[in-house]
Enzyme design. Sequence first.
Site, PDB file in Angstrom:
ATOM      1  N   GLU A  49      -8.553 -38.969 -25.280  1.00 55.54           N
ATOM      2  CA  GLU A  49      -7.732 -39.905 -24.516  1.00 55.54           C
ATOM      3  C   GLU A  49      -6.790 -40.561 -25.503  1.00 55.54           C
ATOM      4  OE1 GLU A  49     -11.243 -41.118 -21.318  1.00 55.54           O
ATOM      5  OE2 GLU A  49     -10.105 -42.685 -22.324  1.00 55.54           O
ATOM      6  N   ASP A  60      -7.293 -54.636 -21.890  1.00 59.47           N
ATOM      7  CA  ASP A  60      -7.909 -54.304 -23.168  1.00 59.47           C
ATOM      8  C   ASP A  60      -8.335 -55.533 -23.954  1.00 59.47           C
ATOM      9  OD1 ASP A  60      -7.853 -51.376 -23.457  1.00 59.47           O
ATOM     10  OD2 ASP A  60      -5.708 -51.649 -23.127  1.00 59.47           O
ATOM     11  N   TYR A 174     -13.275 -41.968 -14.154  1.00 65.24           N
ATOM     12  CA  TYR A 174     -13.631 -42.825 -15.280  1.00 65.24           C
ATOM     13  C   TYR A 174     -14.425 -44.008 -14.731  1.00 65.24           C
ATOM     14  CZ  TYR A 174     -12.801 -45.249 -19.777  1.00 65.24           C
ATOM     15  OH  TYR A 174     -12.922 -45.876 -20.990  1.00 65.24           O
TER      16      TYR A 174
END
Lengths: 266, 394
Positions: A49, A60, A174
């Site tokens: 990725e 994040d 995911y």
Amino acid sequence: MSVERISSVFTKDRVDPVMALFITAGYPEPSVTPDLLLALEESGADIIELGMPFSDPLADGPTIQYSSEVAIEAGTDLDKIFGMVKEVRQSSQIPIVLMGYINPILHYGIDEFFKAASESGVDGFILPDVPVEESTLIEEFCRKYEMALIYLVAPNTSDARMRLIDSKSQGFVYCVSVTGVTGARDGDQVATSVQRFIDRVKQNVVHNPVLVGFGIKSHEDAKRISAGLNGFVVGSALIDTIRKNYPNSDWLDQTKAFVRDIKFGK
Amino acid sequence: MQYTSPTKTGYFGKFGGKFVPEILIPALEELEAAYDLIRDDPSFEKEYLYMLQEYVGRPTPLTFAERLTEHYGKAKIYLKREDLCHTGAHKINNTVGQVLLARRMGKKRIIAETGAGQHGVATATVCARFGMECVVYMGAEDTERQKLNVDRMRLLGAEVRPVTSGSQTLKDATNEAIRDWVTNVEDTFYIIGSVVGPHPYPMMVRDFHRIIGDETKRQLLEKEGRLPDHIIACVGGGSNAMGIFYPFIEDESVKLYGVEAAGYGVESGKTAATFAKGTPGVLHGSLSYLLQTHQGQIALAHSVSAGLDYPGVGPEHAHLFDIKRVKYVPITDEEAMDGVRLTSSMEGIIPALETAHAMAYLEVLMPTTSSDELVVINCSGRGDKDMGTISQFI
């Protein structure tokens, strides 16, 4: 090729978990990214990725914020990322999924972006700030260039929504193991109540393989959390390792050792 | 014209939407459902209006600016006095609405982002009033520049968390607030301070501020028997402007002006003029106009006014810009300072630096008006908080 290249990793008779590794393109330096990706593959990565750095990565944690800043500062942009992928493709068929935020893509031009990505040898995309509600435009171009669009499911995603996401995803789904941002976590934090969630994912995501990520930093974490799923993703812990060792002369060896430890145990 | 934005999916024309991580989708759906319930609930309206009247001090006056009017010798000028709201700016209309909604949803913990600290103070204030836990994210650089507001928030019982990531200003504080929300989504309510963010925030924040425009309409009808010809408001994210514009959007005779901060000048590279220099893009959950680099990274904004120092703008403004219903105009730092001087010396009102941008636009607009016209300016906040900055210019 694209979707198939991802799917080829998830063979029916496979027993060991698939390991996907996340690394920010251009970190620790744009010039080393291609070699780093090849080293990750050599050490056991099944899928890469590749993070497209963004100035405001709101999903994040501090580690990927940091690697993104370094990469942007060093001039990493989408064209450079396509160049990196092309370089890797000269010697490797490892599936490469670009992961990042939508704004730089919109700015590049959606059609141009998917075309250039496809030509460089990218196989799919994970776009954390594009939920299924907003994906109409993106889906059209993913289909046009036959590339995979990978969606995320989270612990608070309902059963019905998981089924919707499964029906929209290609390549894999995911699974975000905890509510929160990316970043390595202590094992206990990841383990808590995660099992019931994983069970729900298994019941509802039936058309795609599932990789679980967020917080994994050791072989034990990876084994425990991905049990019953198809594999796992490690990102922040990998970047933390590089950050600790770069630019010492043995940084790449240390990185490979870390990756092997995650995959096979110490 | 009939104006019905946003759509069910949160779009104002082609702007808006919900560009957020999967984790926040259930939270936004919960918020939408809760907001739908209270929108037409008389008991909520009663509670909200009670708080605005008894706590915020509404209705705020629509003050005839006699000396400013004489000074220009053209149209009559009125000031909508949001500076007289409790805590000194319009921001509290929204925080009252959202905190009441949070209580109904059973949320115990409130988070907010703040730039200059006005929204942070307005949030900390209502949290103190209702005894709720409050965490405010503020860029580390802003906590230095606006120390007084940090002290106010702490006195009000809020925890102020300085944000050291990125440019350490409002956009980074917003990123950090969203990260907190992603992590604590079950028990936390995020009070966004402007008409930005994912749907339903731009609509909800607008609705909680529309009282500014509703009152203006009623008050001007009482005083002058008619609608205004021109309404001026400053635009950062754009909450005070949406508040005063919204009830007038269908009144096509009313010209609307959104004044954005040009900083050192639109072409200087140090600007916050989103419509003059920006292009469409996604930041903080919605598609709107943005200041960005050639690589699609978010650019740093600059304005002397911390409240306008933001590289984005609310998606409804982007739509109103696109359909040309609102004219967006840039005013520089220096022109804004002239606006401060003019309003202070002529009307005895020291405006916030944000508001001063709207005041400064009078220099451009007034010569084009005639004496039978009416101009309303949204006097969105008072300038006490800015005295440190203003002192450097006088």
